[in-house]
Motif scaffolding. Structure first.
Motif, PDB file in Angstrom:
ATOM      1  N   SER A   1       0.829  -1.199   0.000  1.00 48.91           N
ATOM      2  CA  SER A   1       0.000   0.000   0.000  1.00 48.91           C
ATOM      3  C   SER A   1       0.866   1.253   0.000  1.00 48.91           C
ATOM      4  O   SER A   1       0.567   2.233  -0.705  1.00 48.91           O
ATOM      5  CB  SER A   1      -0.927  -0.002   1.224  1.00 48.91           C
ATOM      6  OG  SER A   1      -1.841  -1.085   1.152  1.00 48.91           O
ATOM      7  N   ARG A   2       1.954   1.250   0.779  1.00 47.71           N
ATOM      8  CA  ARG A   2       2.860   2.402   0.814  1.00 47.71           C
ATOM      9  C   ARG A   2       3.532   2.603  -0.545  1.00 47.71           C
ATOM     10  O   ARG A   2       3.720   3.733  -0.996  1.00 47.71           O
ATOM     11  CB  ARG A   2       3.929   2.200   1.884  1.00 47.71           C
ATOM     12  CG  ARG A   2       3.422   2.319   3.310  1.00 47.71           C
ATOM     13  CD  ARG A   2       4.536   2.162   4.313  1.00 47.71           C
ATOM     14  NE  ARG A   2       5.551   3.222   4.153  1.00 47.71           N
ATOM     15  CZ  ARG A   2       6.694   3.261   4.826  1.00 47.71           C
ATOM     16  NH1 ARG A   2       6.984   2.292   5.689  1.00 47.71           N
ATOM     17  NH2 ARG A   2       7.545   4.237   4.634  1.00 47.71           N
ATOM     18  N   LEU A   3       3.896   1.499  -1.202  1.00 46.92           N
ATOM     19  CA  LEU A   3       4.536   1.592  -2.515  1.00 46.92           C
ATOM     20  C   LEU A   3       3.565   2.192  -3.534  1.00 46.92           C
ATOM     21  O   LEU A   3       3.941   3.077  -4.324  1.00 46.92           O
ATOM     22  CB  LEU A   3       4.988   0.197  -2.975  1.00 46.92           C
ATOM     23  CG  LEU A   3       5.675   0.112  -4.336  1.00 46.92           C
ATOM     24  CD1 LEU A   3       6.946   0.952  -4.359  1.00 46.92           C
ATOM     25  CD2 LEU A   3       5.992  -1.349  -4.677  1.00 46.92           C
ATOM     26  N   GLU A   4       2.324   1.745  -3.507  1.00 46.89           N
ATOM     27  CA  GLU A   4       1.325   2.278  -4.442  1.00 46.89           C
ATOM     28  C   GLU A   4       1.067   3.751  -4.173  1.00 46.89           C
ATOM     29  O   GLU A   4       0.917   4.551  -5.120  1.00 46.89           O
ATOM     30  CB  GLU A   4       0.041   1.470  -4.337  1.00 46.89           C
ATOM     31  CG  GLU A   4       0.158   0.060  -4.918  1.00 46.89           C
ATOM     32  CD  GLU A   4      -1.122  -0.736  -4.773  1.00 46.89           C
ATOM     33  OE1 GLU A   4      -1.417  -1.561  -5.644  1.00 46.89           O
ATOM     34  OE2 GLU A   4      -1.833  -0.531  -3.753  1.00 46.89           O
ATOM     35  N   ALA A   5       1.027   4.137  -2.888  1.00 46.13           N
ATOM     36  CA  ALA A   5       0.823   5.545  -2.540  1.00 46.13           C
ATOM     37  C   ALA A   5       2.006   6.399  -3.004  1.00 46.13           C
ATOM     38  O   ALA A   5       1.827   7.520  -3.505  1.00 46.13           O
ATOM     39  CB  ALA A   5       0.625   5.679  -1.031  1.00 46.13           C
ATOM     40  N   LEU A   6       3.215   5.869  -2.847  1.00 49.79           N
ATOM     41  CA  LEU A   6       4.409   6.582  -3.267  1.00 49.79           C
ATOM     42  C   LEU A   6       4.426   6.792  -4.778  1.00 49.79           C
ATOM     43  O   LEU A   6       4.759   7.879  -5.275  1.00 49.79           O
ATOM     44  CB  LEU A   6       5.658   5.815  -2.832  1.00 49.79           C
ATOM     45  CG  LEU A   6       7.004   6.407  -3.243  1.00 49.79           C
ATOM     46  CD1 LEU A   6       7.241   7.726  -2.528  1.00 49.79           C
ATOM     47  CD2 LEU A   6       8.138   5.439  -2.940  1.00 49.79           C
ATOM     48  N   LEU A   7       4.039   5.751  -5.532  1.00 56.13           N
ATOM     49  CA  LEU A   7       4.050   5.834  -6.995  1.00 56.13           C
ATOM     50  C   LEU A   7       2.817   6.542  -7.547  1.00 56.13           C
ATOM     51  O   LEU A   7       2.827   7.028  -8.683  1.00 56.13           O
ATOM     52  CB  LEU A   7       4.133   4.426  -7.599  1.00 56.13           C
ATOM     53  CG  LEU A   7       5.402   3.625  -7.273  1.00 56.13           C
ATOM     54  CD1 LEU A   7       5.263   2.200  -7.773  1.00 56.13           C
ATOM     55  CD2 LEU A   7       6.628   4.289  -7.886  1.00 56.13           C
ATOM     56  N   GLY A   8       1.745   6.564  -6.776  1.00 56.76           N
ATOM     57  CA  GLY A   8       0.512   7.214  -7.226  1.00 56.76           C
ATOM     58  C   GLY A   8      -0.263   6.397  -8.237  1.00 56.76           C
ATOM     59  O   GLY A   8      -1.082   6.945  -8.990  1.00 56.76           O
ATOM     60  N   VAL A   9      -0.037   5.081  -8.265  1.00 60.46           N
ATOM     61  CA  VAL A   9      -0.754   4.199  -9.193  1.00 60.46           C
ATOM     62  C   VAL A   9      -1.123   2.911  -8.465  1.00 60.46           C
ATOM     63  O   VAL A   9      -0.515   2.543  -7.462  1.00 60.46           O
ATOM     64  CB  VAL A   9       0.087   3.849 -10.445  1.00 60.46           C
ATOM     65  CG1 VAL A   9       0.361   5.085 -11.275  1.00 60.46           C
ATOM     66  CG2 VAL A   9       1.378   3.156 -10.058  1.00 60.46           C
ATOM     67  N   ARG A  10      -2.124   2.216  -8.992  1.00 62.87           N
ATOM     68  CA  ARG A  10      -2.491   0.897  -8.478  1.00 62.87           C
ATOM     69  C   ARG A  10      -1.654  -0.149  -9.205  1.00 62.87           C
ATOM     70  O   ARG A  10      -1.665  -0.219 -10.430  1.00 62.87           O
ATOM     71  CB  ARG A  10      -3.985   0.647  -8.701  1.00 62.87           C
ATOM     72  CG  ARG A  10      -4.481  -0.741  -8.269  1.00 62.87           C
ATOM     73  CD  ARG A  10      -4.369  -0.966  -6.776  1.00 62.87           C
ATOM     74  NE  ARG A  10      -5.183  -0.050  -6.029  1.00 62.87           N
ATOM     75  CZ  ARG A  10      -6.465  -0.262  -5.745  1.00 62.87           C
ATOM     76  NH1 ARG A  10      -7.078  -1.333  -6.175  1.00 62.87           N
ATOM     77  NH2 ARG A  10      -7.131   0.624  -5.033  1.00 62.87           N
ATOM     78  N   LEU A  11      -0.922  -0.959  -8.437  1.00 63.82           N
ATOM     79  CA  LEU A  11      -0.074  -1.992  -9.026  1.00 63.82           C
ATOM     80  C   LEU A  11      -0.770  -3.342  -9.109  1.00 63.82           C
ATOM     81  O   LEU A  11      -0.502  -4.133 -10.015  1.00 63.82           O
ATOM     82  CB  LEU A  11       1.218  -2.153  -8.202  1.00 63.82           C
ATOM     83  CG  LEU A  11       2.100  -0.914  -8.087  1.00 63.82           C
ATOM     84  CD1 LEU A  11       3.257  -1.178  -7.123  1.00 63.82           C
ATOM     85  CD2 LEU A  11       2.628  -0.495  -9.454  1.00 63.82           C
ATOM     86  N   LEU A  12      -1.649  -3.600  -8.146  1.00 60.86           N
ATOM     87  CA  LEU A  12      -2.330  -4.890  -8.069  1.00 60.86           C
ATOM     88  C   LEU A  12      -3.817  -4.676  -7.869  1.00 60.86           C
ATOM     89  O   LEU A  12      -4.229  -3.764  -7.151  1.00 60.86           O
ATOM     90  CB  LEU A  12      -1.790  -5.717  -6.891  1.00 60.86           C
ATOM     91  CG  LEU A  12      -0.324  -6.153  -6.936  1.00 60.86           C
ATOM     92  CD1 LEU A  12       0.131  -6.599  -5.556  1.00 60.86           C
ATOM     93  CD2 LEU A  12      -0.145  -7.281  -7.943  1.00 60.86           C
ATOM     94  N   THR A  13      -4.611  -5.505  -8.511  1.00 62.71           N
ATOM     95  CA  THR A  13      -6.038  -5.561  -8.199  1.00 62.71           C
ATOM     96  C   THR A  13      -6.259  -6.779  -7.333  1.00 62.71           C
ATOM     97  O   THR A  13      -5.792  -7.877  -7.640  1.00 62.71           O
ATOM     98  CB  THR A  13      -6.892  -5.662  -9.480  1.00 62.71           C
ATOM     99  OG1 THR A  13      -6.479  -6.795 -10.243  1.00 62.71           O
ATOM    100  CG2 THR A  13      -6.728  -4.417 -10.329  1.00 62.71           C
TER     101      THR A  13
END
Length: 291
Positions: free
Chosen positions: A32-44
């Motif tokens: 979740s922190r990685l997705e927030a940092l990148l600003g994109v959804r990586l996994l559904t």
């Protein structure tokens, strides 16, 4: 990045957590922190499985490349200090890997605990370049290729059958009599049903009609030991059953030449120390056994 790759490879948060020795909550929090940092959804995420988004696919490719490069850099620095570190992928035939290879790998692992070994055991012919293997163990005739081949050992083979089989069907006295016997066929053998024998000073391929076909050598040895037919197998599989009285060698004076076993690897401008040491360990182990 490491957590993200582990989750994707395992197919679940729980699997990634087990692989890394972390809690499920920690893994979920880091993704979740990685997705927030990148600003994109990586996994559904669904109740059944995880699926990469398009952005996740692209990030995984880049992250994997960076992590591999980082691992190589750390290994190189360690090797400069006399350490052998890093990751190696090794492919070998299933039965040979279980029976013959594991003792040598045990010695390597004890001497070099900083190396992470991934061993894939399967009987199909893998392509080390296309499938990203550092080292491949190959039994039998080699094909022309750009790979470097190092002889590992010569593996004797014999024709085996059970005493109960010979009581029922008789003992063949010549390879050409096998057309009238029940033969067990290894389905991954090249060239179809047929065994090579030394006949009148020359190698001759004798065809047979199999009564049982299987893709596993150990299973065929067990079938032969149960009197189901005759099997041509390497001694490391057949001889334990001979010592137990379950199998007997036949047609020994016609026995074919041993199978050659090689180590295959791609030519590199600079071979990593961990791969060089693994090759040297395997060669020394099998050379000592044959001495």
């Amino acid at each position: 990045m490491q957590i993200f790759r582990a989750v994707v490879e395992a197919g679940s948060f729980a699997g990634g957590a087990r692989k890394l020795g972390l809690s499920n909550a920690m893994v979920s929090k880091q993704i979740s922190r990685l997705e927030a940092l990148l600003g994109v959804r990586l996994l559904t995420r669904t109740t059944r499985r995880l699926q990469l988004t398009a952005e996740g696919e692209r990030y995984l490719q880049g992250a994997a490349r960076l992590l591999d490069e980082l691992g190589e850099l750390e290994a190189e620095l360690g090797e400069q200090r006399g350490e052998v570190r890093g990751r190696l992928r090794l492919s070998a035939p299933l039965d040979f890997g279980v029976r013959e290879l594991m003792p040598a790998l045990q010695a390597f692992e004890q001497a070099h605990p900083g190396v992470e070994l991934e061993v894939v055991l399967e009987d199909r012919r893998v392509d080390p370049l296309a499938e990203d293997f550092d080292l491949v163990v190959r039994i039998g005739t080699l094909e022309d290729s750009s790979l470097i081949a190092r002889p590992l050992m010569a593996m004797p083979v014999h024709l085996y059958g059970a005493p109960s089989y010979f009581e029922r069907y008789g003992v063949p006295q010549h390879p050409r009599e096998l057309a009238n016997h029940r033969c067990l066929h290894y389905s991954l053998q090249r060239g179809g049903p047929g065994w090579v024998f030394q006949i009148d000073g020359q190698l001759e391929r004798v065809r047979y009609r199999p009564v049982l076909t299987c893709n596993n050598g150990r299973a065929l040895v067990e079938a032969a030991a149960r009197g189901m037919g005759l099997a041509m197998k390497p001694t490391f599989l057949g001889e334990p059953e001979v010592r137990r009285g379950r199998l007997v060698r036949v047609l020994e004076r016609f026995a074919p030449p041993p199978f050659e076993v090689h180590l295959l690897y791609a030519e590199r401008e600079l071979m990593p120390a961990r791969l060089r040491v693994l090759i040297e360990t395997l060669l020394a182990h099998f050379q000592a056994r044959s001495a």
